[in-house]
Design a protein around this motif. Sequence first.
Motif, short mmCIF file in Angstrom:
data_model
loop_
_atom_site.label_atom_id
_atom_site.label_comp_id
_atom_site.label_asym_id
_atom_site.label_seq_id
_atom_site.Cartn_x
_atom_site.Cartn_y
_atom_site.Cartn_z
N MET A 1 -9.14 -41.86 16.93
CA MET A 1 -9.91 -40.90 16.18
C MET A 1 -10.34 -39.79 17.14
O MET A 1 -10.83 -40.05 18.23
N ALA A 2 -10.18 -38.55 16.68
CA ALA A 2 -10.56 -37.40 17.49
C ALA A 2 -12.08 -37.25 17.51
O ALA A 2 -12.77 -37.67 16.58
N PRO A 3 -12.62 -36.68 18.58
CA PRO A 3 -14.08 -36.51 18.67
C PRO A 3 -14.66 -35.71 17.51
O PRO A 3 -15.73 -36.04 16.99
N PHE A 4 -13.97 -34.64 17.08
CA PHE A 4 -14.47 -33.84 15.97
C PHE A 4 -14.53 -34.68 14.70
O PHE A 4 -15.51 -34.63 13.95
N TYR A 8 -17.94 -35.32 12.55
CA TYR A 8 -18.13 -34.67 11.26
C TYR A 8 -17.46 -35.37 10.09
O TYR A 8 -17.64 -34.97 8.94
N GLY A 9 -16.64 -36.37 10.33
CA GLY A 9 -16.03 -37.13 9.26
C GLY A 9 -14.81 -36.47 8.64
O GLY A 9 -14.25 -37.00 7.69
N THR A 10 -14.40 -35.33 9.12
CA THR A 10 -13.19 -34.65 8.62
C THR A 10 -12.36 -34.20 9.81
O THR A 10 -12.86 -34.09 10.93
#
Length: 49
Positions: A1-4, A8-10
């Motif tokens: 999973m990317a940090p963004f 932010y969940g998207t």
Amino acid sequence: MAPFEALYGTRCRSLVGWFESTQLRPRGTNMMRKALDHVRVIQDRLRTA
């Protein structure tokens, strides 16, 4: 999973990759040229004054 995505969940929707490279054109060169011309005129007028 990317940090963004974790924060932010998207997924991050950046502008990179939205357009074809053939569609991109350098814009603002005419505006820059006109601005530089105006600056030169102002500098010349200041020198004469």
